[in-house]
Design a protein around this motif. Structure first.
Motif, PDB file in Angstrom:
ATOM      1  N   MET A  84     -57.782   5.258 -41.125  1.00  0.00           N
ATOM      2  CA  MET A  84     -56.894   6.152 -41.881  1.00  0.00           C
ATOM      3  C   MET A  84     -55.925   5.381 -42.794  1.00  0.00           C
ATOM      4  SD  MET A  84     -57.646   9.281 -40.712  1.00  0.00           S
ATOM      5  CE  MET A  84     -58.302  10.062 -39.234  1.00  0.00           C
ATOM      6  N   ASP A 111     -50.865  12.847 -41.668  1.00  0.00           N
ATOM      7  CA  ASP A 111     -51.583  14.087 -41.405  1.00  0.00           C
ATOM      8  C   ASP A 111     -50.690  15.281 -41.721  1.00  0.00           C
ATOM      9  OD1 ASP A 111     -52.265  16.273 -39.033  1.00  0.00           O
ATOM     10  OD2 ASP A 111     -54.048  15.279 -39.798  1.00  0.00           O
ATOM     11  N   ALA A 167     -62.801   6.113 -38.516  1.00  0.00           N
ATOM     12  CA  ALA A 167     -61.803   7.132 -38.867  1.00  0.00           C
ATOM     13  C   ALA A 167     -62.421   8.258 -39.675  1.00  0.00           C
ATOM     14  CB  ALA A 167     -60.663   6.501 -39.653  1.00  0.00           C
ATOM     15  N   LEU A 185     -62.101  12.441 -39.462  1.00  0.00           N
ATOM     16  CA  LEU A 185     -61.841  13.310 -40.598  1.00  0.00           C
ATOM     17  C   LEU A 185     -62.975  14.321 -40.789  1.00  0.00           C
ATOM     18  CD1 LEU A 185     -60.394  10.749 -43.147  1.00  0.00           C
ATOM     19  CD2 LEU A 185     -59.162  12.649 -42.091  1.00  0.00           C
TER      20      LEU A 185
END
Length: 208
Positions: free
Chosen positions: A119, A156, A191, A195
């Motif tokens: 991320m 986020d 990651a 997602l």
């Protein structure tokens, strides 16, 4: 696949303004004790500080040179297009890389790809040459790779909302792109897998 660009706020939740400035970053939350015990078994594994992340990004990109679009086209074997499309409401546009075999006819399946990098690292070109080589060439599928905003600058839900916005645009424009809207696969490594799961859940919850 049917997708919508807007969705109702789930019951019991308050919709956040997309223009609200992010809260100041504080210290990271502690690891769950069970996870911390596992990390202790891997010598040299350290959680990077905020100050270390910019240098890490430079190192990662240095180890994996960013390919040019001409290099990705492999002498005309693949059609590669970089497209700026609308991001989440009130947020910047996002970049998509649209890839398909140059000799494809009709609507083909497409992998909507969310790249890895914890991320905090990587970009939409990360791993794309390998995917073109192993999947587009061998399986004849298209690839749409999305550029999403990275943490910690954009916490986020910014990354997953960027990826969802790109998926909605891809589904709505699939026919003109030569993709089959009924055969869109969402996937990513590391990651990007997290997602992809978040985007799939959003599509389900929002009627996509």
């Amino acid at each position: 696949m049917t997708a919508h660009s807007e969705a109702p706020t789930p019951a019991g939740q308050v919709a956040a303004s997309p223009r609200t400035a992010p809260a100041p970053l504080g210290p990271p939350p502690p690891f769950d004790p069970e996870l911390a015990a596992v990390l202790d078994t891997f010598p040299g594994v350290e959680v990077p500080s905020l100050e270390e992340i910019p240098a890490m990004r430079g190192t990662v990109l240095g180890n994996f040179p960013v390919p040019t679009l001409d290099e990705l086209r492999a002498g005309g074997e693949f059609e590669i297009e970089k497209r700026e499309v609308p991001g989440p409401a009130g947020d910047p546009d996002i970049t998509l890389y649209l890839c398909r075999p140059a000799d494809a006819t009709g609507a083909i399946p497409v992998l909507y790809h969310t790249h890895g990098g914890g991320m905090i690292l990587g970009d939409a070109l990360t791993g794309l040459p390998q995917m073109l080589d192993e999947w587009t060439r061998d399986l004849g599928i298209g690839i749409v790779s999305v550029e999403y905003r990275l943490a910690p600058e954009h916490p986020d839900p910014a990354p997953v909302e960027d990826c969802y916005a790109g998926l909605v645009w891809t589904a709505e424009h699939a026919a003109e792109l030569g993709f089959d809207p009924e055969r869109i696969i969402i996937g990513g490594g590391s990651a990007g897998g997290g997602l992809a799961a978040g985007v799939a859940l959003a599509a389900r919850d929002r009627g996509g």
